[in-house]
Design a protein around this motif. Structure first.
Motif, PDB file in Angstrom:
ATOM      1  N   ALA A 262       0.827  -1.209   0.000  1.00  0.00           N
ATOM      2  CA  ALA A 262       0.000   0.000   0.000  1.00  0.00           C
ATOM      3  C   ALA A 262       0.859   1.256   0.000  1.00  0.00           C
ATOM      4  O   ALA A 262       0.576   2.224  -0.741  1.00  0.00           O
ATOM      5  N   LEU A 263       1.903   1.282   0.802  1.00  0.00           N
ATOM      6  CA  LEU A 263       2.780   2.454   0.855  1.00  0.00           C
ATOM      7  C   LEU A 263       3.503   2.654  -0.479  1.00  0.00           C
ATOM      8  O   LEU A 263       3.622   3.788  -0.973  1.00  0.00           O
ATOM      9  N   TYR A 264       3.968   1.573  -1.061  1.00  0.00           N
ATOM     10  CA  TYR A 264       4.660   1.667  -2.358  1.00  0.00           C
ATOM     11  C   TYR A 264       3.707   2.204  -3.422  1.00  0.00           C
ATOM     12  O   TYR A 264       4.083   3.082  -4.223  1.00  0.00           O
ATOM     13  N   ALA A 265       2.476   1.708  -3.432  1.00  0.00           N
ATOM     14  CA  ALA A 265       1.494   2.159  -4.417  1.00  0.00           C
ATOM     15  C   ALA A 265       1.155   3.638  -4.229  1.00  0.00           C
ATOM     16  O   ALA A 265       0.830   4.333  -5.203  1.00  0.00           O
ATOM     17  N   LYS A 266       1.244   4.139  -2.988  1.00  0.00           N
ATOM     18  CA  LYS A 266       0.966   5.549  -2.709  1.00  0.00           C
ATOM     19  C   LYS A 266       2.140   6.461  -3.066  1.00  0.00           C
ATOM     20  O   LYS A 266       1.997   7.676  -3.087  1.00  0.00           O
TER      21      LYS A 266
END
Length: 295
Positions: A223-227
């Protein structure tokens, strides 16, 4: 009732079969062997206790025959039938597990543990509606059991009834603040609904409870990478895979209720060269450990 051969085995076991057999020329006089039912039941309980102790050390193949014999010695004990059913479930023999658990249920219809176990068994058979019925019946007798609430949430999850699933997970966490699997699954639902920030918050809370919980750590990394927080995402992802490389398998993630949106983002994440290198290292380390001789 057990058949004659079974009873002969029991009598040998209990030392009750010691009389000499008549010679072929003698007249065989019919008689009835008087069994001490109390003694049989006591022996059955002793065997069940042995089986339970073996199960604690995951010695299920050794525990099963003891539990089976115990049910024949003490056929009216719901606890022993329940133990046998649980052992069958541990060895993935779902049909025999359900049969034993239903026998326990007929002997004690108000035992919530039996109903919860039946719910778990039907969940494993992908019979989610039946699982829900048993779990709800158990919770009517003994409400607010975190594990049962979690299982009920998972059954609703599999039926795509997300509001109901979310409600059960929240109830589980209300009963046990440290029950991170329920917190993790709340994050899964939040992510699929588009509430990424809330999903990350939940996963962060799960990792705070158990730093070795690979699942919420990997989900948060994705999720953090996608953000756009790529460095933190990669660092967390590497740590999660090093903890448990099974979570680098998309099939395994799907079996653990990861939804389509999170799976799609995870697929991209796992294809990153840095993550690929971590997966290779983790798998190689696992192979080396399997090949190492015991100390």
């Amino acid at each position: 009732m057990p058949n004659r051969n079974s009873f002969v085995s029991f009598l040998f076991l209990l030392g009750l079969w010691g009389a000499a057999q008549p010679a072929s020329a003698q007249l065989l006089v019919p008689h009835t062997v008087q069994l001490d039912q109390t003694k049989l039941e006591r022996q059955g309980l002793s065997l069940a206790q042995e089986a339970a102790q073996l199960a604690q050390f995951q010695q299920y193949e050794l525990a099963l025959p003891r539990a089976r014999l115990a049910t024949q010695l003490a056929p009216k004990s719901p606890e022993i039938w329940s133990l046998l059913g649980g052992l069958y479930l541990q060895t993935n023999d779902l049909d025999n597990g359900i049969t034993a658990l239903k026998k326990a249920q007929t002997l004690d219809q108000k035992n919530p543990a039996v109903l919860f176990a039946l719910g778990s068994a039907y969940f494993q058979k992908n019979s989610y509606t039946t699982a829900i019925d048993y779990l709800k019946s158990g919770l009517k007798i003994k409400p607010n059991v975190p594990g049962a609430l979690f299982d009920l949430g998972n059954a609703y999850f599999m039926l795509r009834q997300f509001p109901e699933a979310l409600a059960q997970y929240e109830k589980a966490v209300a009963q046990d603040k440290a029950f991170w699997p329920a917190i993790n699954n709340i994050g899964l639902i939040k992510y699929e609904s588009g509430d990424v920030d809330e999903a990350i918050r939940r996963w962060r809370a799960a990792v705070a409870i158990d730093a070795k919980a690979a699942e919420p750590q990997l989900a948060m990394a994705v999720a953090l990478y996608a953000k756009g927080d790529r460095e933190q995402g990669l660092t967390l992802g590497e740590a999660a895979i090093q903890i448990d490389s099974r979570y680098s398998d998309l099939k395994f993630l799907k079996e653990n209720l990861w939804g389509n949106r999170l799976l799609a983002d995870t697929k991209k994440f796992l294809e990153i060269p840095r993550i690929q290198a971590t997966i290779a290292q983790s798998q190689q380390r696992g192979v080396t450990q399997q090949q190492s001789p015991p100390q």
